[in-house]
Design an enzyme around this catalytic site. Structure first.
Site, PDB file in Angstrom:
ATOM      1  N   ASP A 100       0.852  -1.251  -0.267  1.00  0.00           N
ATOM      2  CA  ASP A 100      -0.042   0.095  -0.027  1.00  0.00           C
ATOM      3  C   ASP A 100       0.786   0.814  -0.187  1.00  0.00           C
ATOM      4  O   ASP A 100       1.600   1.498   1.280  1.00  0.00           O
ATOM      5  CB  ASP A 100      -0.897   0.428   1.476  1.00  0.00           C
TER       6      ASP A 100
ATOM      7  N   ARG B 157      -0.127   4.482   0.023  1.00  0.00           N
ATOM      8  CA  ARG B 157      -0.496   5.654  -0.561  1.00  0.00           C
ATOM      9  C   ARG B 157      -0.351   6.653   1.187  1.00  0.00           C
ATOM     10  O   ARG B 157       0.289   6.019   1.668  1.00  0.00           O
ATOM     11  CB  ARG B 157      -2.349   5.479   0.423  1.00  0.00           C
TER      12      ARG B 157
END
Length: 404
Positions: free
Chosen positions: A332, A334
């Protein structure tokens, strides 16, 4: 590290810099995993330059904004640079007030002259012994290098946007890594911060990089909303803030939603993104107030093209985490600093966060936004997304009921 610890850490470093002292700034293990000694050009002295070249031992450079470099007509060192990390070297220089230009005291004069807004091209010899660098326009938000970090620190300190830096090398000639840098910082009584600290500090304290470019009415099937568009970097699609009602009464009902073209627009059943977005808007409409922040972080930050490549790998048996890793990304990628900065820009300090993802709660809290409560946002599993949801639960620790 808490938001207050980050604020204190960076503010202590800024205090030292404004006293004319040096600090050490380190970058991430994913980049060079190295550190630079950093000083502000406004306060450069022969003594501090000598300390830097004695204890850091590498090339002395002078990062600055593009405006300063253009004003001094500092052209690129070579037309097509091939530096592995895109360091923007200009032609080297010496102030004409120096003698040989190479002594610590002469280099301090050059650095001070570079920072003087009244200086012109004619005040310098070219080439010389100080190496100016041009920082990316959006600082550490655009490029996570020491060039940008040092110029951002100069701006945060309220000084001319010029710094001087030198990479730290150990006595045996090898590059100093974080463990070594901590020892060197302690031995020389220097503050040590990371580029990540500066990024988080700017998200929490500096909304000057946020440019609201539009605000419109947005009638939807769920009710009437308003939408603001915020430009962060000139080349990026705008981040969208969709809201309804009075958002001054806090905590507000809030969804931090990462863009998913396939789910949000085409109704893909491979994920639960589209349904989560729809549910969030419905809940806000029913409640009468709240907001959705639409972040342009497709595919957990890897972009649409790579997300589709990840889908191909998933069709070969990989799960969503394994596919991202096989493509060379973190599971991930983000970041939620932009979300925290926009919330602060809108004077929102407290939210009821619609999410199943504990990482979002932790990241917002770390960035100084109070998550009063987590509001579950579960969807009904389908045969197409059940493995995806299982991976979210098992590998990302999403707070989901049994998925079956």
């Amino acid at each position: 590290m808490t938001s207050q610890e980050i604020l204190t850490k960076v503010e202590n470093a800024l205090t030292e810099l404004k006293k004319g002292n040096l600090i050490i700034v380190t970058d991430s293990p994913e980049r060079e995993s190295e550190g630079d000694m950093v000083g502000l050009a406004d306060f450069a002295t022969g003594e501090t330059v000598n300390k830097m070249i004695t204890h850091a031992r590498c090339l002395l450079c002078a990062p600055m904004t593009r405006d300063y470099a253009d004003h001094l007509h500092l052209s690129k060192m070579v037309p097509n640079g091939e530096d592995a990390f895109g360091t923007a070297f200009t032609i080297s220089t010496d102030a004409k007030s120096t003698t040989t230009g190479i002594s610590a005291f002469d280099r301090a004069k050059t650095i001070q002259q570079l920072a003087d807004p009244k200086s012109t091209y004619d005040d310098f010899y070219h080439p010389g012994h100080v190496f100016p660098l041009i920082a990316a326009d959006n600082g550490v938000f655009e490029r996570t290098g020491h060039t940008e970090a040092s110029v951002d620190l100069a701006k945060l300190a309220g000084c001319d946007p010029v710094a001087y830096i030198c990479e730290v090398v150990k006595k045996d000639g090898t590059m100093a890594r974080l463990k070594d840098l901590r020892v060197i910082a302690e031995e020389n009584d220097l503050q040590l911060i990371t580029i990540e600290d500066i990024i988080k500090y700017r998200y929490m304290q500096d909304q000057s990089f946020i440019d609201q470019i539009a605000e419109v009415k947005l009638p939807t099937r769920y009710g009437d909303f308003k939408m603001k568009a915020f430009q962060i970097n000139k080349t990026d699609e705008p981040t969208l803030f969709i809201y309804k009602g009075d958002i001054t009464k806090q905590p507000i009902l809030f969804r931090m939603h990462s863009e998913c073209l396939t789910g949000d627009v085409f109704g893909s059943k491979r994920c639960d993104c589209g349904e989560q977005l729809q549910t969030s808007l419905k809940r806000i409409a029913e409640t009468g107030s709240g907001a959705v922040l639409y972040l342009r972080q497709e595919g957990r930050g890897i972009g649409l093209a790579n997300k589709l490549k990840a889908y191909e790998l998933q069709e070969q048996g990989y799960d969503t985490v394994e596919a991202n890793v096989k493509l060379g990304f973190k599971p991930d990628q983000r970041e939620y600093g932009i979300a925290a900065a926009i919330l602060k820009h809108e004077n929102i300090e407290s939210v009821d966060l619609m999410t199943n993802n504990p990482d979002k709660v932790a990241k917002l809290t770390e960035l100084g936004i109070d998550v009063d409560q987590r509001v579950p946002l579960e969807t009904r599993p389908t045969k197409e997304n059940i493995k995806y949801l299982e991976t979210k639960k098992m590998k990302f620790h999403h707070l989901l009921r049994e998925v079956n």
